[in-house]
Design a protein around this motif. Structure first.
Motif, PDB file in Angstrom:
ATOM      1  N   ILE A 283     -26.061 -37.000 -34.088  1.00 50.44           N
ATOM      2  CA  ILE A 283     -26.233 -36.196 -32.874  1.00 50.44           C
ATOM      3  C   ILE A 283     -24.924 -36.171 -32.094  1.00 50.44           C
ATOM      4  O   ILE A 283     -24.485 -35.126 -31.627  1.00 50.44           O
ATOM      5  N   GLY A 284     -24.298 -37.338 -31.949  1.00 50.07           N
ATOM      6  CA  GLY A 284     -23.066 -37.444 -31.176  1.00 50.07           C
ATOM      7  C   GLY A 284     -21.930 -36.586 -31.711  1.00 50.07           C
ATOM      8  O   GLY A 284     -21.079 -36.138 -30.954  1.00 50.07           O
ATOM      9  N   ALA A 285     -21.924 -36.336 -32.995  1.00 49.34           N
ATOM     10  CA  ALA A 285     -20.876 -35.517 -33.593  1.00 49.34           C
ATOM     11  C   ALA A 285     -20.989 -34.048 -33.174  1.00 49.34           C
ATOM     12  O   ALA A 285     -20.009 -33.303 -33.236  1.00 49.34           O
ATOM     13  N   TYR A 286     -22.181 -33.639 -32.731  1.00 45.01           N
ATOM     14  CA  TYR A 286     -22.414 -32.241 -32.374  1.00 45.01           C
ATOM     15  C   TYR A 286     -22.756 -32.032 -30.900  1.00 45.01           C
ATOM     16  O   TYR A 286     -22.417 -31.013 -30.326  1.00 45.01           O
ATOM     17  N   ASP A 287     -23.502 -32.961 -30.323  1.00 46.36           N
ATOM     18  CA  ASP A 287     -24.023 -32.781 -28.972  1.00 46.36           C
ATOM     19  C   ASP A 287     -23.966 -34.107 -28.215  1.00 46.36           C
ATOM     20  O   ASP A 287     -24.924 -34.879 -28.232  1.00 46.36           O
TER      21      ASP A 287
ATOM     22  N   ALA B 111     -26.851 -37.007 -27.462  1.00 45.21           N
ATOM     23  CA  ALA B 111     -26.676 -38.364 -27.992  1.00 45.21           C
ATOM     24  C   ALA B 111     -26.815 -39.387 -26.876  1.00 45.21           C
ATOM     25  O   ALA B 111     -27.433 -40.443 -27.059  1.00 45.21           O
ATOM     26  N   LYS B 112     -26.278 -39.070 -25.717  1.00 43.88           N
ATOM     27  CA  LYS B 112     -26.383 -39.964 -24.570  1.00 43.88           C
ATOM     28  C   LYS B 112     -27.849 -40.173 -24.187  1.00 43.88           C
ATOM     29  O   LYS B 112     -28.274 -41.304 -23.941  1.00 43.88           O
ATOM     30  N   GLU B 113     -28.631 -39.098 -24.172  1.00 44.00           N
ATOM     31  CA  GLU B 113     -30.070 -39.209 -23.875  1.00 44.00           C
ATOM     32  C   GLU B 113     -30.773 -40.063 -24.926  1.00 44.00           C
ATOM     33  O   GLU B 113     -31.633 -40.881 -24.606  1.00 44.00           O
ATOM     34  N   TYR B 114     -30.406 -39.869 -26.180  1.00 47.88           N
ATOM     35  CA  TYR B 114     -31.000 -40.645 -27.276  1.00 47.88           C
ATOM     36  C   TYR B 114     -30.671 -42.125 -27.114  1.00 47.88           C
ATOM     37  O   TYR B 114     -31.534 -42.985 -27.285  1.00 47.88           O
ATOM     38  N   ILE B 115     -29.437 -42.432 -26.746  1.00 45.32           N
ATOM     39  CA  ILE B 115     -29.011 -43.819 -26.533  1.00 45.32           C
ATOM     40  C   ILE B 115     -29.785 -44.433 -25.370  1.00 45.32           C
ATOM     41  O   ILE B 115     -30.265 -45.574 -25.459  1.00 45.32           O
TER      42      ILE B 115
ATOM     43  N   VAL C 153     -35.646 -36.751 -32.244  1.00 46.08           N
ATOM     44  CA  VAL C 153     -34.478 -35.902 -32.036  1.00 46.08           C
ATOM     45  C   VAL C 153     -34.858 -34.693 -31.174  1.00 46.08           C
ATOM     46  O   VAL C 153     -34.129 -34.315 -30.247  1.00 46.08           O
ATOM     47  N   THR C 154     -35.994 -34.110 -31.458  1.00 43.34           N
ATOM     48  CA  THR C 154     -36.463 -32.960 -30.677  1.00 43.34           C
ATOM     49  C   THR C 154     -36.656 -33.346 -29.216  1.00 43.34           C
ATOM     50  O   THR C 154     -36.263 -32.604 -28.306  1.00 43.34           O
ATOM     51  N   LYS C 155     -37.230 -34.515 -28.969  1.00 38.41           N
ATOM     52  CA  LYS C 155     -37.425 -34.985 -27.594  1.00 38.41           C
ATOM     53  C   LYS C 155     -36.082 -35.174 -26.891  1.00 38.41           C
ATOM     54  O   LYS C 155     -35.947 -34.853 -25.706  1.00 38.41           O
ATOM     55  N   ALA C 156     -35.093 -35.678 -27.601  1.00 36.27           N
ATOM     56  CA  ALA C 156     -33.762 -35.866 -27.010  1.00 36.27           C
ATOM     57  C   ALA C 156     -33.156 -34.518 -26.625  1.00 36.27           C
ATOM     58  O   ALA C 156     -32.606 -34.365 -25.531  1.00 36.27           O
ATOM     59  N   TYR C 157     -33.260 -33.545 -27.504  1.00 35.46           N
ATOM     60  CA  TYR C 157     -32.741 -32.214 -27.200  1.00 35.46           C
ATOM     61  C   TYR C 157     -33.504 -31.584 -26.040  1.00 35.46           C
ATOM     62  O   TYR C 157     -32.905 -31.019 -25.120  1.00 35.46           O
ATOM     63  N   ASN C 158     -34.829 -31.684 -26.081  1.00 38.59           N
ATOM     64  CA  ASN C 158     -35.644 -31.097 -25.015  1.00 38.59           C
ATOM     65  C   ASN C 158     -35.332 -31.718 -23.656  1.00 38.59           C
ATOM     66  O   ASN C 158     -35.342 -31.024 -22.642  1.00 38.59           O
ATOM     67  N   SER C 159     -35.041 -33.023 -23.639  1.00 38.43           N
ATOM     68  CA  SER C 159     -34.738 -33.684 -22.369  1.00 38.43           C
ATOM     69  C   SER C 159     -33.437 -33.164 -21.756  1.00 38.43           C
ATOM     70  O   SER C 159     -33.211 -33.325 -20.562  1.00 38.43           O
TER      71      SER C 159
ATOM     72  N   GLU D 105     -30.748 -27.530 -35.704  1.00 39.25           N
ATOM     73  CA  GLU D 105     -31.251 -27.694 -37.071  1.00 39.25           C
ATOM     74  C   GLU D 105     -30.175 -28.222 -38.014  1.00 39.25           C
ATOM     75  O   GLU D 105     -30.483 -28.913 -38.987  1.00 39.25           O
ATOM     76  N   THR D 106     -28.916 -27.913 -37.735  1.00 37.24           N
ATOM     77  CA  THR D 106     -27.824 -28.444 -38.552  1.00 37.24           C
ATOM     78  C   THR D 106     -27.782 -29.961 -38.448  1.00 37.24           C
ATOM     79  O   THR D 106     -27.639 -30.664 -39.450  1.00 37.24           O
ATOM     80  N   VAL D 107     -27.932 -30.464 -37.233  1.00 34.54           N
ATOM     81  CA  VAL D 107     -27.945 -31.911 -37.027  1.00 34.54           C
ATOM     82  C   VAL D 107     -29.120 -32.535 -37.766  1.00 34.54           C
ATOM     83  O   VAL D 107     -28.973 -33.552 -38.455  1.00 34.54           O
ATOM     84  N   LEU D 108     -30.292 -31.928 -37.637  1.00 35.81           N
ATOM     85  CA  LEU D 108     -31.466 -32.458 -38.351  1.00 35.81           C
ATOM     86  C   LEU D 108     -31.238 -32.474 -39.855  1.00 35.81           C
ATOM     87  O   LEU D 108     -31.588 -33.446 -40.533  1.00 35.81           O
ATOM     88  N   SER D 109     -30.637 -31.425 -40.371  1.00 36.80           N
ATOM     89  CA  SER D 109     -30.361 -31.353 -41.803  1.00 36.80           C
ATOM     90  C   SER D 109     -29.383 -32.449 -42.239  1.00 36.80           C
ATOM     91  O   SER D 109     -29.579 -33.095 -43.284  1.00 36.80           O
TER      92      SER D 109
END
Length: 90
Positions: A65-69, A73-77, A19-25, A32-36
């Motif tokens: 992730i998609g619900a917030y960002d 989410a697109k990067e994660y996909i 998740v961190t890598k997706a955000y960093n990209s 942190e809310t998403v992680l929680s």
């Protein structure tokens, strides 16, 4: 449960890293809310009989992730698809 059918103990740190890598990209700090929320949904009851597949876990992560960002989410996909193609070619 891993893709090869083996069972591994649940390790949230692996999810946190992905998740961190997706955000960093996307040039963003991890939400942190998403992680929680992901952690809450993925809490695996020690009495649960059936192992949860890595695909199911990744689907949950993607949805949260998609619900917030959406852009993250697109990067994660895209990351998931890239790794899927690499596994198919191996």
């Amino acid at each position: 449960m891993k893709r090869d059918g083996s069972v591994e103990e649940f390790n949230f740190d692996k999810i946190r890293t992905a998740v961190t890598k997706a955000y960093n990209s996307c040039g963003k700090e991890v939400n942190e809310t998403v992680l929680s929320l992901i952690h809450s949904e993925l809490k695996i009851d020690k009495y649960y009989v059936e192992p949860v597949s890595v695909e199911t876990i990744q689907d949950i992560v993607e949805r949260k992730i998609g619900a917030y960002d959406f852009d993250v989410a697109k990067e994660y996909i895209l990351y998931r698809e890239k790794h899927k193609q690499a596994r198919l070619m191996a």
